[in-house]
Design a protein around this motif. Structure first.
Motif, mmCIF file in Angstrom:
data_model
loop_
_atom_site.group_PDB
_atom_site.id
_atom_site.type_symbol
_atom_site.label_atom_id
_atom_site.label_comp_id
_atom_site.label_asym_id
_atom_site.label_seq_id
_atom_site.Cartn_x
_atom_site.Cartn_y
_atom_site.Cartn_z
ATOM 1 N N VAL A 56 0.832 -1.203 0.000
ATOM 2 C CA VAL A 56 0.000 0.000 0.000
ATOM 3 C C VAL A 56 0.866 1.252 0.000
ATOM 4 N N GLU A 57 1.938 1.237 0.785
ATOM 5 C CA GLU A 57 2.834 2.392 0.841
ATOM 6 C C GLU A 57 3.519 2.622 -0.503
ATOM 7 N N ARG A 58 3.906 1.540 -1.169
ATOM 8 C CA ARG A 58 4.541 1.687 -2.478
ATOM 9 C C ARG A 58 3.574 2.307 -3.474
ATOM 10 N N GLN A 59 2.326 1.856 -3.459
ATOM 11 C CA GLN A 59 1.343 2.381 -4.399
ATOM 12 C C GLN A 59 1.018 3.844 -4.109
ATOM 13 N N ALA A 60 1.008 4.210 -2.827
ATOM 14 C CA ALA A 60 0.687 5.594 -2.450
ATOM 15 C C ALA A 60 1.864 6.548 -2.643
#
Length: 243
Positions: A74-78
């Motif tokens: 999720v952090e990578r996508q955000a």
């Protein structure tokens, strides 16, 4: 690193659903299985309730540590990872913090299963035996912290949870946590001994008996830790090229 680790811990504590599912299921499974099969001894001489306690504690710790990969995805996508790379925080520190978080979220699963076993299933161990089994099980989580981190680096936000669930179930089933390895066909039992999930439980049971961990188990866990950790580092560096 300290600031990032504290922020990660606070964020987990603000997600009670994550804690309930990762901590609650192993306890429920332990109560069910110990109620059904808690009488008698296993072929290796261990009391069945203790055997099940260690298996379900290992399952909970594996589930919790691998599931942290979803947050990484999720952090990578955000774009949070890209923001962190612009700070003085080195890449290795980010990976270390994430691995430490995976180890920390495994603690409640271990503690609660052991607590329920002692209070409600009358597992009677000395303080030293409890300490030995806890340390053995917790250290055994290290390969799964690396596996969860690798999943988070590879998966998307939508696929990460599914990948983590499948990975956790495969390791638990093939590693003899739900079906004891001595009940498996010989070929599957051989596969089980090549997985860190088998050895996290085996090492913890050896700690209860006061025995030293098996050299094969240490070697298997180190190989998995090095392989998964190396892949996670490789993927992180590959992502870094996009900044």
């Amino acid at each position: 690193m300290g600031v990032l680790l504290a922020a990660e811990v606070r964020r987990i504590l603000r997600s009670p659903r994550f804690l309930i599912f990762t901590v609650g299921f192993p306890v429920v499974y332990f109560l069910i299985f110990s109620g059904l099969y808690g009488q008698g001894d296993t072929p290796d001489g261990a009391a069945t309730t203790v055997y099940l306690m260690v298996s379900m504690a290992a399952f909970g710790a594996i589930s919790a540590s691998v599931s942290t990969g979803g947050r990484v995805a999720v952090e990578r996508q955000a774009g949070w990872n890209r923001q962190l790379r612009l700070t003085p925080l080195p890449g290795w520190a980010y990976l270390v913090v994430k691995a430490a978080v995976a180890m920390l979220v495994a603690l409640p699963a271990l503690v609660l299963v052991f607590l329920v076993a002692g209070l409600f299933k009358h597992v009677d161990l000395t303080a030293l035996e409890w300490l030995r089994v806890f340390v053995a099980a917790w250290i055994g989580v290290l390969p799964f912290a690396a596996i969860g981190l690798f999943i988070g680096q590879m998966a998307t936000a939508d696929s990460a949870q599914g990948m983590a669930t499948v990975t956790m179930l495969l390791f638990s089933l093939l590693g003899g946590l739900f079906i004891p390895a001595f009940l498996l066909p010989s070929a599957m039992a051989t596969i089980a001994r090549l997985l860190p999930s088998y050895w996290i439980a085996d090492t913890a049971r050896a700690a209860v008996a006061g025995d030293a961990p098996a050299l094969q188990g240490i070697l298997v866990c180190v190989i998995w830790l090095a392989a998964a950790g190396g892949l996670a580092v490789w993927r992180y560096r590959r992502d870094s090229l996009r900044v």
